[in-house]
Design a protein around this motif. Structure first.
Motif, PDB file in Angstrom:
ATOM      1  N   TRP A  14       0.814  -1.213   0.000  1.00  0.00           N
ATOM      2  CA  TRP A  14       0.000   0.000   0.000  1.00  0.00           C
ATOM      3  C   TRP A  14       0.850   1.266   0.000  1.00  0.00           C
ATOM      4  CZ3 TRP A  14      -4.606  -0.191  -1.766  1.00  0.00           C
ATOM      5  CH2 TRP A  14      -5.353  -1.364  -1.641  1.00  0.00           C
ATOM      6  N   GLY A  60      -8.703   2.517   8.474  1.00  0.00           N
ATOM      7  CA  GLY A  60      -8.147   2.286   7.145  1.00  0.00           C
ATOM      8  C   GLY A  60      -8.429   3.488   6.267  1.00  0.00           C
ATOM      9  N   ASP A  81      -4.640   4.453   9.989  1.00  0.00           N
ATOM     10  CA  ASP A  81      -4.189   3.588   8.908  1.00  0.00           C
ATOM     11  C   ASP A  81      -2.864   2.977   9.334  1.00  0.00           C
ATOM     12  OD1 ASP A  81      -5.137   3.436   5.716  1.00  0.00           O
ATOM     13  OD2 ASP A  81      -3.085   2.780   6.084  1.00  0.00           O
ATOM     14  N   ALA A 108      -5.608  -2.119  12.389  1.00  0.00           N
ATOM     15  CA  ALA A 108      -7.068  -2.240  12.495  1.00  0.00           C
ATOM     16  C   ALA A 108      -7.501  -3.443  13.318  1.00  0.00           C
ATOM     17  CB  ALA A 108      -7.684  -2.329  11.096  1.00  0.00           C
ATOM     18  N   THR A 123     -15.682   2.748   7.493  1.00  0.00           N
ATOM     19  CA  THR A 123     -14.559   2.107   6.833  1.00  0.00           C
ATOM     20  C   THR A 123     -14.966   1.676   5.439  1.00  0.00           C
ATOM     21  OG1 THR A 123     -12.904   0.339   7.032  1.00  0.00           O
ATOM     22  CG2 THR A 123     -15.123  -0.158   7.819  1.00  0.00           C
ATOM     23  N   LEU A 126     -11.684  -2.153   3.307  1.00  0.00           N
ATOM     24  CA  LEU A 126     -10.652  -2.549   4.267  1.00  0.00           C
ATOM     25  C   LEU A 126     -10.789  -3.995   4.732  1.00  0.00           C
ATOM     26  CD1 LEU A 126      -8.299  -1.970   6.266  1.00  0.00           C
ATOM     27  CD2 LEU A 126     -10.054  -1.250   7.912  1.00  0.00           C
TER      28      LEU A 126
END
Length: 255
Positions: A14, A60, A81, A108, A123, A126
């Motif tokens: 990510w 997230g 995050d 998370a 959210t 996620l």
């Protein structure tokens, strides 16, 4: 793969995607679709007797879309995050709102907040990406106050890796996008890396949101609501063409 190793690999992926993902969010912020998102969240948010801003947790948060629009709408927003680069993009995108939104790097699966601290959790995209989504849901339930709600938007993003029918639908999406001349939201990413990660998470092979409903009910959420057509209100034509085989759903649970 153990949780610690998974989180590191997930974060690397990510972080690499942060720039492109950020541009998607910027485009959303510039469009009228943000008004539909605000309306959906507001209409499903909890109502309490006191006169104060609702405390919202964006889990997230990515590059900040929900955090920004909800802060603009007057909510007291905390954004978390696991990927530092995503948080940096979110702060950048927030502009003058940067000091109003509380940004935290956090897993998370294990939220580091007090029990009952938030009125609303939001959210998007996620839960499919979590190593232990049931553990995450339990953590989210804990930090909600009584009467608070969780609103989760997600989809069966990588079910096509395990289901032949979904694979055919996915390939049809790719052909339709190519014929339309629109941007393919899958082929412009590192597909191999993302599919490698998707194969390591449990929800890629489970048809949802029926799984989520069962788990949320077991944890203690009540008044669980599912809308499997929410994508018709939030996606533009390019998104509908790209993700026709993976329609986004909304699931809401109340503590």
């Amino acid at each position: 793969m153990k949780m610690k190793e998974f989180l590191k690999e997930n974060e690397r992926y990510w972080a690499d995607r942060a720039e492109g993902y950020c541009q998607v969010n910027i485009d959303e912020l510039r469009s009228n679709k943000k008004l539909e998102w605000i309306d959906i969240i507001k209409s499903n948010a909890p109502v309490f007797a006191w006169d104060r801003r609702l405390k919202v947790l964006d889990i997230g948060c990515g590059s900040g879309f929900f955090s920004i629009i909800l802060s603009c709408a007057g909510y007291d927003v905390t954004a978390v995050d696991y990927t530092e680069e995503m948080l940096n993009k979110a702060k950048q995108n927030a502009g003058d709102l940067k000091d109003k939104i509380k940004f935290r790097r956090m897993d998370a699966h294990n939220l580091e907040f007090d029990e009952g601290e938030f009125d609303l959790i939001v959210t998007r995209n996620l839960t499919w990406n979590l190593k232990d989504p049931e553990k995450a849901y339990k953590s989210w339930y804990k930090v909600l106050r009584k009467g608070g709600k969780m609103i989760n938007f997600d989809a069966n993003w990588y079910l096509h890796l395990f289901d032949e029918e979904k694979r055919r639908e996915y390939e049809s999406d790719r052909k339709n996008v190519e014929l339309s001349g629109m941007e393919d939201h899958y082929t412009c990413t590192d597909i191999d890396s993302m599919e490698d990660l998707a194969r390591q998470v449990p929800l890629s092979k489970i048809k949802r949101p029926s799984w989520d409903k069962v788990v949320l009910d077991k944890i203690g959420f009540k008044n669980i609501k599912i809308d499997q057509n929410i994508w018709t209100k939030t996606w533009n034509e390019e998104e509908k063409l790209n993700y026709g085989s993976t329609p986004m759903f909304m699931i809401i649970g109340e503590k």
